[in-house]
Design a protein around this motif. Structure first.
Motif, PDB file in Angstrom:
ATOM      1  N   MET A  92      10.720 -14.532  48.448  1.00 50.38           N
ATOM      2  CA  MET A  92      10.735 -13.001  48.056  1.00 50.38           C
ATOM      3  C   MET A  92      12.278 -12.372  47.237  1.00 50.38           C
ATOM      4  O   MET A  92      11.996 -11.311  47.142  1.00 50.38           O
ATOM      5  N   GLU A  93      12.701 -13.060  46.251  1.00 49.88           N
ATOM      6  CA  GLU A  93      13.813 -12.711  45.187  1.00 49.88           C
ATOM      7  C   GLU A  93      13.068 -11.817  44.403  1.00 49.88           C
ATOM      8  O   GLU A  93      11.841 -11.811  43.781  1.00 49.88           O
ATOM      9  N   HIS A  94      14.182 -10.635  43.924  1.00 50.36           N
ATOM     10  CA  HIS A  94      13.862 -10.015  42.306  1.00 50.36           C
ATOM     11  C   HIS A  94      14.305 -11.110  41.624  1.00 50.36           C
ATOM     12  O   HIS A  94      14.853 -12.450  41.956  1.00 50.36           O
ATOM     13  N   HIS A  95      13.235 -11.006  40.379  1.00 53.86           N
ATOM     14  CA  HIS A  95      13.911 -12.096  38.779  1.00 53.86           C
ATOM     15  C   HIS A  95      15.238 -12.284  38.717  1.00 53.86           C
ATOM     16  O   HIS A  95      15.660 -13.919  38.611  1.00 53.86           O
ATOM     17  N   VAL A 112      20.301 -15.304  48.330  1.00 58.35           N
ATOM     18  CA  VAL A 112      18.973 -14.226  48.674  1.00 58.35           C
ATOM     19  C   VAL A 112      19.457 -12.932  48.763  1.00 58.35           C
ATOM     20  O   VAL A 112      20.592 -12.275  49.037  1.00 58.35           O
ATOM     21  N   ASN A 113      18.292 -12.256  49.408  1.00 57.83           N
ATOM     22  CA  ASN A 113      18.525 -10.644  48.994  1.00 57.83           C
ATOM     23  C   ASN A 113      18.477 -10.194  50.531  1.00 57.83           C
ATOM     24  O   ASN A 113      18.127 -10.844  51.385  1.00 57.83           O
ATOM     25  N   TYR A 114      19.765  -9.243  51.018  1.00 56.27           N
ATOM     26  CA  TYR A 114      19.463  -8.793  51.990  1.00 56.27           C
ATOM     27  C   TYR A 114      18.190  -7.280  52.328  1.00 56.27           C
ATOM     28  O   TYR A 114      17.691  -7.798  53.518  1.00 56.27           O
ATOM     29  N   VAL A 115      17.597  -6.460  51.455  1.00 59.51           N
ATOM     30  CA  VAL A 115      16.804  -6.043  51.579  1.00 59.51           C
ATOM     31  C   VAL A 115      15.762  -6.569  50.498  1.00 59.51           C
ATOM     32  O   VAL A 115      16.379  -6.415  49.404  1.00 59.51           O
ATOM     33  N   SER A 116      14.505  -6.508  50.253  1.00 64.22           N
ATOM     34  CA  SER A 116      13.345  -6.819  49.173  1.00 64.22           C
ATOM     35  C   SER A 116      12.781  -6.064  49.441  1.00 64.22           C
ATOM     36  O   SER A 116      12.615  -4.384  49.819  1.00 64.22           O
ATOM     37  N   ASN A 117      12.952  -5.418  47.425  1.00 61.38           N
ATOM     38  CA  ASN A 117      13.018  -4.622  47.045  1.00 61.38           C
ATOM     39  C   ASN A 117      11.645  -3.907  47.348  1.00 61.38           C
ATOM     40  O   ASN A 117      10.596  -3.129  46.836  1.00 61.38           O
ATOM     41  N   ALA A 145      22.202  -4.939  46.122  1.00 55.25           N
ATOM     42  CA  ALA A 145      21.250  -4.359  45.283  1.00 55.25           C
ATOM     43  C   ALA A 145      19.977  -2.842  45.889  1.00 55.25           C
ATOM     44  O   ALA A 145      20.156  -1.757  45.985  1.00 55.25           O
ATOM     45  N   GLN A 146      19.311  -3.617  47.473  1.00 54.82           N
ATOM     46  CA  GLN A 146      18.602  -2.176  47.787  1.00 54.82           C
ATOM     47  C   GLN A 146      18.769  -2.528  49.471  1.00 54.82           C
ATOM     48  O   GLN A 146      18.393  -0.873  50.461  1.00 54.82           O
ATOM     49  N   ALA A 147      20.565  -2.525  49.695  1.00 53.23           N
ATOM     50  CA  ALA A 147      20.764  -2.796  51.049  1.00 53.23           C
ATOM     51  C   ALA A 147      21.824  -1.449  50.663  1.00 53.23           C
ATOM     52  O   ALA A 147      22.636  -0.922  52.044  1.00 53.23           O
ATOM     53  N   VAL A 148      23.213  -1.216  49.977  1.00 52.10           N
ATOM     54  CA  VAL A 148      24.180  -1.250  50.883  1.00 52.10           C
ATOM     55  C   VAL A 148      24.203   1.002  50.160  1.00 52.10           C
ATOM     56  O   VAL A 148      24.282   1.785  51.325  1.00 52.10           O
ATOM     57  N   GLN A 149      22.817   1.271  50.692  1.00 52.50           N
ATOM     58  CA  GLN A 149      22.480   2.742  50.055  1.00 52.50           C
ATOM     59  C   GLN A 149      22.010   3.007  51.207  1.00 52.50           C
ATOM     60  O   GLN A 149      21.553   4.386  51.158  1.00 52.50           O
ATOM     61  N   ALA A 174       6.033  10.427  41.394  1.00 54.04           N
ATOM     62  CA  ALA A 174       6.776   9.179  40.699  1.00 54.04           C
ATOM     63  C   ALA A 174       6.730   8.390  41.778  1.00 54.04           C
ATOM     64  O   ALA A 174       7.246   8.361  42.762  1.00 54.04           O
ATOM     65  N   VAL A 175       5.457   6.883  41.939  1.00 56.19           N
ATOM     66  CA  VAL A 175       5.586   5.930  42.768  1.00 56.19           C
ATOM     67  C   VAL A 175       6.267   4.791  41.525  1.00 56.19           C
ATOM     68  O   VAL A 175       5.750   4.827  40.446  1.00 56.19           O
ATOM     69  N   ARG A 176       6.352   3.644  41.889  1.00 55.01           N
ATOM     70  CA  ARG A 176       6.377   2.580  40.799  1.00 55.01           C
ATOM     71  C   ARG A 176       4.627   1.806  41.685  1.00 55.01           C
ATOM     72  O   ARG A 176       4.845   1.926  42.715  1.00 55.01           O
ATOM     73  N   THR A 177       4.462   1.046  40.366  1.00 53.64           N
ATOM     74  CA  THR A 177       3.571  -0.333  40.511  1.00 53.64           C
ATOM     75  C   THR A 177       3.693  -1.081  39.608  1.00 53.64           C
ATOM     76  O   THR A 177       3.973  -1.276  38.942  1.00 53.64           O
ATOM     77  N   GLY A 178       2.820  -2.180  40.136  1.00 54.49           N
ATOM     78  CA  GLY A 178       2.740  -3.499  39.309  1.00 54.49           C
ATOM     79  C   GLY A 178       3.695  -4.660  40.752  1.00 54.49           C
ATOM     80  O   GLY A 178       3.314  -4.373  41.417  1.00 54.49           O
ATOM     81  N   HIS A 179       4.088  -5.451  39.752  1.00 55.39           N
ATOM     82  CA  HIS A 179       4.840  -6.429  40.474  1.00 55.39           C
ATOM     83  C   HIS A 179       6.631  -6.670  41.180  1.00 55.39           C
ATOM     84  O   HIS A 179       7.405  -7.300  41.658  1.00 55.39           O
ATOM     85  N   HIS A 180       7.005  -5.166  40.752  1.00 50.42           N
ATOM     86  CA  HIS A 180       8.397  -5.339  40.820  1.00 50.42           C
ATOM     87  C   HIS A 180       9.291  -5.972  40.819  1.00 50.42           C
ATOM     88  O   HIS A 180      10.384  -6.152  41.088  1.00 50.42           O
ATOM     89  N   CYS A 181       9.247  -6.696  39.446  1.00 48.84           N
ATOM     90  CA  CYS A 181      10.276  -7.885  38.914  1.00 48.84           C
ATOM     91  C   CYS A 181      10.733  -8.881  40.514  1.00 48.84           C
ATOM     92  O   CYS A 181      11.217  -9.434  40.977  1.00 48.84           O
TER      93      CYS A 181
END
Length: 407
Positions: free
Chosen positions: A122-125, A171-176, A203-207, A358-365
């Motif tokens: 589930m990693e970001h690129h 690994v990621n802490y939180v999946s983007n 990146a998706q965890a600290v906030q 505003a939303v995001r569409t696609g594979h989200h990297c």
């Protein structure tokens, strides 16, 4: 009910007052970047109007006050993630540069032919490609922790992947893309039991989540300022002192040297060994203001409110005919990713934009995730502390309107 005054918080973000296509802006793309409170914008302006100068290099007044302000941020980050030393905090351009820095330096020092690097499905690129590059260069193998249909990692499979050839787990802490909160404490403990260091992409965890690197006992951790209400172009690589001292520097140039002759260069001490060249000074200083802003609201309060919003959004979107949620982990952060039968995510995104949403569409990297689910991508609504239930209602109405037009 949330203890936060959300309407007052919204007043702190100037952009939330604007309209898009004649409609009030509904900004639900916080996983890509968050909007900035006025205190952060003011910090950037203040640097250029009051102290513009290069840092770490001058004896003159402006250079000294700019350096002091920049180094305050390093100490603020140290406190924010509870690092043992401020020199364990490396200032970078963002998560992507942090991971590239680590992969390059750690790979040069510790990875050899036949070794293995473990990442997850589930990693970001940004946490795939740098390790692929290292493995290709060194003749090592990239191992991938499989993911279940719920969007959770297969921890039994992870245990089997760990072995004497494993040199690092990243690994990621939180999946983007899914919002899954991974069991990082367990991931770290299992790796450490085999003497293997761990890097967390936070990146998706600290906030959203309070992070204590010492309690986690994590070896490396990366994150970006712009995803936590701060500016773009600044981020952090945290590393335990023992590891950072063993690794060679990433780039050569100013600030990362002690002495240079044509015969030999002696590298600077931590953290400057990894900080070649002039940094993004104003962004570094403004990151301090962003952390202050988060701490004033309280991460526990932010998480509680965002969890409330996520539950509300999940319930309301469930009423959309043909919707399928992608990523249904028990432990989730404030990301909701979905597809609607008979539609393409891009088409829904375009229609929502016409409605000011505003939303995001696609594979989200995170293309391998989409390949596993056999979909071209998802619609992703990612939430922040300034979002409201009224905005969720607007999203739901917009998705229903879009699907009525498309199906």
């Amino acid at each position: 009910m949330s203890s936060l005054d959300i309407q007052r918080i919204r007043e702190d973000f100037p952009i939330l007052k604007r309209e898009v296509n004649g409609k009030p802006l509904v900004y639900l793309d916080n996983g890509a970047t968050t909007q900035k409170p006025k205190v952060v914008i003011d910090a950037i302006m203040n640097y250029y109007t009051d102290m513009n100068s290069n840092v770490h290099r001058g004896v003159h007044y402006l250079s000294q006050i700019a350096t002091d302000a920049f180094e305050v941020t390093r100490r603020k980050v140290q406190d924010f993630i509870h690092a043992k030393h401020d020199y364990e905090v490396i200032i970078t351009k963002g998560t992507t540069e942090s991971i590239n820095l680590l992969a390059h330096c750690y790979g040069r020092a510790f990875i050899q032919e036949g070794d293995e690097v473990i990442i997850s499905a589930m990693e970001h690129h940004s946490n795939i490609v740098p390790w692929q590059m290292v493995c290709e260069e060194k003749g090592a193998k990239l191992q991938v922790i499989p993911m279940k249909e719920t969007g959770e990692l297969d921890m039994d499979a992870y245990k089997k992947l760990l072995g004497p050839k494993t040199k690092i787990v990243s690994v990621n802490y939180v999946s983007n893309a899914l919002g899954t909160i991974n069991p990082v404490k367990e991931i770290i403990a299992l790796a450490h039991a085999q003497g293997v260091p761990v890097m967390l992409d936070a990146a998706q965890a600290v906030q959203h989540i309070k992070i204590d690197v010492q309690a986690l006992d994590v070896d490396f951790l990366a994150f970006s300022g712009h995803k936590m209400y701060g500016p773009t172009g600044v981020g952090v690589l945290y590393g335990k002192e023992e590891w950072l001292n063993k690794m060679p520097p990433y780039q050569g140039g100013g600030d990362m040297i002690k002495d240079v002759t044509f015969e030999k260069t002696t590298y600077n001490e931590l953290p400057f060994k990894f900080e070649a060249g002039t940094p993004n000074i104003e962004a570094g200083i403004a990151l301090n203001a962003a952390i202050d802003y988060i701490e004033e609201l309280g991460l526990d309060n932010i998480k509680a409110y965002e969890d409330e919003l996520l539950a509300y959004a999940t319930e309301k979107l469930s009423t959309v005919e043909g919707i399928k949620f992608i990523g249904t982990a028990k432990e989730k952060s404030s990301v909701i990713s979905f597809v609607v039968e008979g539609t393409h995510p891009y088409d829904i995104g375009v229609i929502l934009d016409k409605l000011g949403i505003a939303v995001r569409t696609g594979h989200h990297c995170a293309q391998p995730i989409m390949e596993q689910f056999q979909i071209p991508g998802t619609v992703r609504a990612s939430l922040a502390v300034y979002n409201t239930k009224e905005e969720i209602d607007a999203l739901v109405a917009g998705v229903k309107r879009a699907t009525a037009m498309l199906v």
